[in-house]
Design an enzyme around this catalytic site. Structure first.
Site, short mmCIF file in Angstrom:
data_model
loop_
_atom_site.label_atom_id
_atom_site.label_comp_id
_atom_site.label_asym_id
_atom_site.label_seq_id
_atom_site.Cartn_x
_atom_site.Cartn_y
_atom_site.Cartn_z
N ARG A 93 -15.36 0.87 -1.18
CA ARG A 93 -14.99 -0.44 -0.63
C ARG A 93 -15.05 -0.30 0.89
O ARG A 93 -14.45 0.63 1.46
CB ARG A 93 -13.57 -0.76 -1.09
CG ARG A 93 -13.11 -2.18 -0.93
CD ARG A 93 -12.16 -2.44 0.20
NE ARG A 93 -10.94 -1.70 0.26
CZ ARG A 93 -9.76 -2.08 -0.28
NH1 ARG A 93 -9.68 -3.16 -1.00
NH2 ARG A 93 -8.68 -1.37 -0.08
N CYS A 105 -9.54 -4.01 -10.13
CA CYS A 105 -9.10 -2.78 -9.47
C CYS A 105 -7.73 -2.95 -8.82
O CYS A 105 -7.23 -2.04 -8.18
CB CYS A 105 -10.13 -2.30 -8.45
SG CYS A 105 -10.39 -3.48 -7.12
N ARG A 147 2.79 -9.98 -0.60
CA ARG A 147 2.84 -8.86 -1.56
C ARG A 147 3.74 -7.72 -1.12
O ARG A 147 4.02 -6.82 -1.91
CB ARG A 147 1.43 -8.34 -1.85
CG ARG A 147 0.76 -7.71 -0.68
CD ARG A 147 -0.72 -7.42 -0.95
NE ARG A 147 -0.96 -6.06 -1.38
CZ ARG A 147 -2.15 -5.52 -1.48
NH1 ARG A 147 -3.24 -6.22 -1.20
NH2 ARG A 147 -2.31 -4.28 -1.87
N HIS A 184 0.82 -1.21 0.00
CA HIS A 184 0.00 0.00 0.00
C HIS A 184 0.86 1.26 0.00
O HIS A 184 0.40 2.33 -0.38
CB HIS A 184 -1.01 -0.03 1.15
CG HIS A 184 -2.14 -0.98 0.83
ND1 HIS A 184 -2.15 -2.27 1.28
CD2 HIS A 184 -3.23 -0.82 0.04
CE1 HIS A 184 -3.22 -2.88 0.79
NE2 HIS A 184 -3.90 -2.03 0.05
N GLU A 202 -10.69 -11.47 -4.35
CA GLU A 202 -9.25 -11.38 -4.06
C GLU A 202 -8.76 -12.56 -3.23
O GLU A 202 -7.59 -12.65 -2.90
CB GLU A 202 -8.91 -10.04 -3.41
CG GLU A 202 -9.82 -9.59 -2.30
CD GLU A 202 -9.52 -8.19 -1.80
OE1 GLU A 202 -8.56 -7.55 -2.28
OE2 GLU A 202 -10.24 -7.73 -0.92
N ASN A 224 -4.13 -7.65 -6.54
CA ASN A 224 -2.98 -7.56 -5.62
C ASN A 224 -3.03 -8.70 -4.61
O ASN A 224 -2.03 -9.37 -4.36
CB ASN A 224 -3.02 -6.23 -4.85
CG ASN A 224 -3.05 -5.04 -5.78
OD1 ASN A 224 -2.64 -5.15 -6.92
ND2 ASN A 224 -3.54 -3.91 -5.29
N ASP A 225 -4.21 -8.87 -4.04
CA ASP A 225 -4.35 -9.95 -3.06
C ASP A 225 -4.56 -11.29 -3.73
O ASP A 225 -4.04 -12.31 -3.27
CB ASP A 225 -5.51 -9.65 -2.11
CG ASP A 225 -5.09 -8.67 -1.03
OD1 ASP A 225 -4.01 -8.85 -0.46
OD2 ASP A 225 -5.83 -7.70 -0.77
N ARG A 233 -10.66 3.31 -1.36
CA ARG A 233 -10.14 2.56 -0.21
C ARG A 233 -10.48 3.33 1.06
O ARG A 233 -9.68 4.12 1.57
CB ARG A 233 -8.62 2.41 -0.32
CG ARG A 233 -8.16 1.46 -1.41
CD ARG A 233 -6.66 1.25 -1.36
NE ARG A 233 -6.23 0.12 -2.15
CZ ARG A 233 -5.78 0.21 -3.41
NH1 ARG A 233 -5.69 1.38 -4.01
NH2 ARG A 233 -5.40 -0.88 -4.05
#
Ligand code: PEP
Ligand code: MG
Length: 588
Positions: free
Chosen positions: A342, A512, A475, A199, A441, A464-465, A306
């Site tokens: 989200r 996303c 990650r 992040h 995810e 990403n996840d 987010r």
């Protein structure tokens, strides 16, 4: 690393995480504790020692007030409670008097006395079984680091206190540190650890600050004030660049500027493929302040908001009203497009001190995101109510993060229904038909997408996840960043599985995760059947250009070929070949 030309120039290679080129002097940020000297103070020097202490307390107080102001501006709130607890520590008479007594009677130098007493306070507080008091330990530790920093003249390396443009060099920056960076002064940063989908990296791209991570031991090689050049396209950091390097970079920068200028020309065009298929291209944001960029870059609304960033860098969670204000502003500014909020995704590499959550050994597999919210309705419900209330002010959609299967989705919706009933009873307006989707995810959600697709309104794939959990690659760990492969055959199959389930049930699928912003992979995602891409605002024009440069037909052919290909590097090569043949200037 190397002094290639004998001019004193040093080059370091890391992982490029946010594009751009910048030159500025280094600010080396050390967080490691240094030893605190212990000296005996002569009786006649005691008044001067006490004066030093008072000056350090005043300087710390001023610093905290300034931080408080900066944080309030950065997260768009005037909530004065941020750092209030820290301010109480610098004003704590009992603590201060005890330090003075120790200097006067034990003749200890003041930093040593202060550290000893602050540590004793922390130890006693942490032994008491009270979460509030335990939380104060963190405040005291932070304040005592600041006071001691002033006494030892070490505060030159504080992150947010510099007035000159600089490039930060650090072992690590947390997402909260990064969220507070002043983009007018921080022209870039390089860290020893981290990866492309941490992040911290995501935040750098949102702020449009060139950044490189995985620069091993960089803090040992760069001195404060060293002239630096950061190349966030290629992941190269150059210390003391030679005249020749600077000339080369001038040319390179001009080329990049030309590309940017050409991209500006397509700002108001639609993201339509060469054969006329529209793809929704929206932006990811962390804070409402980023809406300026979303609009400026020509994104079609926000595909991932987010919301947890509002919970960072503060001692108390935001109230329902405060959340509502933030969501309402974003919804209004997105019009005529929509925003997908989200719900809270705290955990993993994002910690919210204000929520007072216990540390976990395995935070990415722990009580993160929807799991945390379902366990804590007192946190979840105010957010759901705030989102519902904001839905009266624009096109608002909502999605849950880290959904692993249908029952979690149903549980979350049961809480949503409770909130709706409460709001109805209170006579508050909201969109009864608020569309609710889920992030895909967790691999189990992808594998069970056919079950989810019957009940949800849309899917947004959080690559990403999804990649970290599918390939079992942390990650944020730069040591295994080379194993993190968006083009792994398993990832392609999972994406295809999700798209098939969505289509069979008449719903749409977006991406996303950061994969959506990698122009090399745009044709692959389109070919796999993705309907929406959401990426950091700065990348939107590039992705738009990539979409416009290819036909859906050739993307589908690419995806079919990729699905028959056996290794991630071969699949990547197919993608690179197509991207280079259509928009070489965007492939760095
Ligand atoms: C993702 O996992 O791809 C995602 C978009 O969510 P986050 O990066 O916030 O975990
Ligand atoms: Mg995620």
């Amino acid at each position: 690393m190397g002094d290639a030309d004998g001019t004193g120039e040093l080059r370091f290679e890391g992982i490029a995480v946010a594009p751009g080129i910048a030159r500025a002097s280094a600010l080396v940020h050390h967080v490691e504790e240094e030893e605190i000297p212990c000296r005996k103070i002569a009786p006649e020097a005691i008044p001067a020692e006490i004066a030093r202490f008072e000056a350090a307390l005043i300087a710390t107080r001023a610093e905290l007030l300034e931080m408080q102001q900066k944080i309030a501006e950065a997260i768009g709130t005037s909530d004065a409670s941020i750092f209030d607890a820290h301010l109480l520590v610098v004003e704590d008479r009992t603590l201060i008097d005890e330090v003075l007594r120790s200097v006067e009677t034990e003749h200890h130098n003041v930093e040593f006395a202060f550290n000893l007493i602050a540590e004793r306070y922390c130890k006693s507080l942490s032994e008491i079984d009270d979460p509030y008091l335990r939380e104060r330990v963190v405040d005291i530790e932070d304040v005592s680091r600041r006071v001691i920093g002033h006494l030892l003249g070490r505060n030159g390396s504080r992150l947010h206190d510099h007035d000159e443009p600089h490039i930060i060099i650090a072992h690590n920056l947390t997402p909260s540190d990064t969220a507070l960076l002043n983009r007018a002064l921080v022209l870039g940063f390089g860290t020893e650890v981290g990866s492309k989908t941490s992040h911290t990296a995501i935040m750098a791209r949102s702020l449009d600050i060139p950044a490189i991570v995985g620069l091993h031991e960089i803090t040992a090689h760069i001195a404060p004030g060293d002239p630096l050049l950061i190349d966030g396209y290629r992941g190269i950091l150059i210390a003391r660049p030679s005249a020749e390097t600077l000339r080369e970079y001038e040319v390179y920068e001009r080329q990049k500027d030309l590309v940017e200028e050409r991209l500006e020309l397509i700002r108001d065009t639609t993201s339509t493929t060469a054969d006329g298929i529209n793809i929704t291209l929206s932006a990811n944001i962390e804070l409402p302040a980023e809406m300026d960029d979303v609009i400026e870059q020509g994104a079609e609304g926000v595909g991932l908001y987010r919301s947890e960033f509002l919970f960072l860098n503060r001692d108390e969670p935001p109230t329902e009203d405060e959340q509502y204000e933030h969501y309402r502003i974003v919804a209004e500014r997105c019009a005529p497009h929509s925003v997908i909020i989200r719900t809270l995704d705290i955990g993993g590499d994002k910690n919210a001190a204000g929520l007072d959550l216990p540390p976990e050994d395995n935070p990415f597999l722990g009580c993160r995101a929807i799991r945390l919210c379902l366990e804590h309705p007192e946190i979840f419900k105010p957010q759901l109510r705030a989102i519902l209330r904001a839905s009266a002010h624009g096109s608002v959609r909502m999605m849950y993060p880290m959904i692993s299967g249908l029952s979690e989705y149903r549980q979350a919706n049961a809480v949503l229904e409770e909130c709706k009933a409460e709001l109805r009873a209170e006579g508050r307006v909201f969109n009864e038909a608020l569309e609710v989707g889920v992030m895909i995810e967790v691999p189990s959600a992808a594998l069970a997408a056919d079950l989810l697709a019957r009940e949800v309104k849309f899917f947004s794939i959080g690559t990403n996840d999804l990649i970290q959990y599918s390939i079992a690659v942390d990650r944020v760990n730069e040591r295994i960043a080379h194993l993190y492969k968006p083009t792994h055959p398993a990832i392609l199959r999972l994406i295809r599985m999700v798209v098939d389930a969505a289509r069979a049930n008449g719903i749409w699928t977006g991406v996303c995760g950061e994969m959506a912003g990698d122009v090399v992979l745009t044709p692959l995602l389109l070919g796999l059947g993705i309907d929406e891409l959401s990426t950091s605002p700065a990348v939107v024009p590039r992705v738009k250009k990539a979409i416009q440069s290819v036909s859906l037909k050739e993307c589908q052919a690419l995806a079919e070929k990729a699905l028959q290909t056996h290794t991630s590097s071969e699949i990547l090569q197919l993608c690179v070949d197509l991207a280079r043949s259509r928009y070489d200037e965007l492939v760095s």
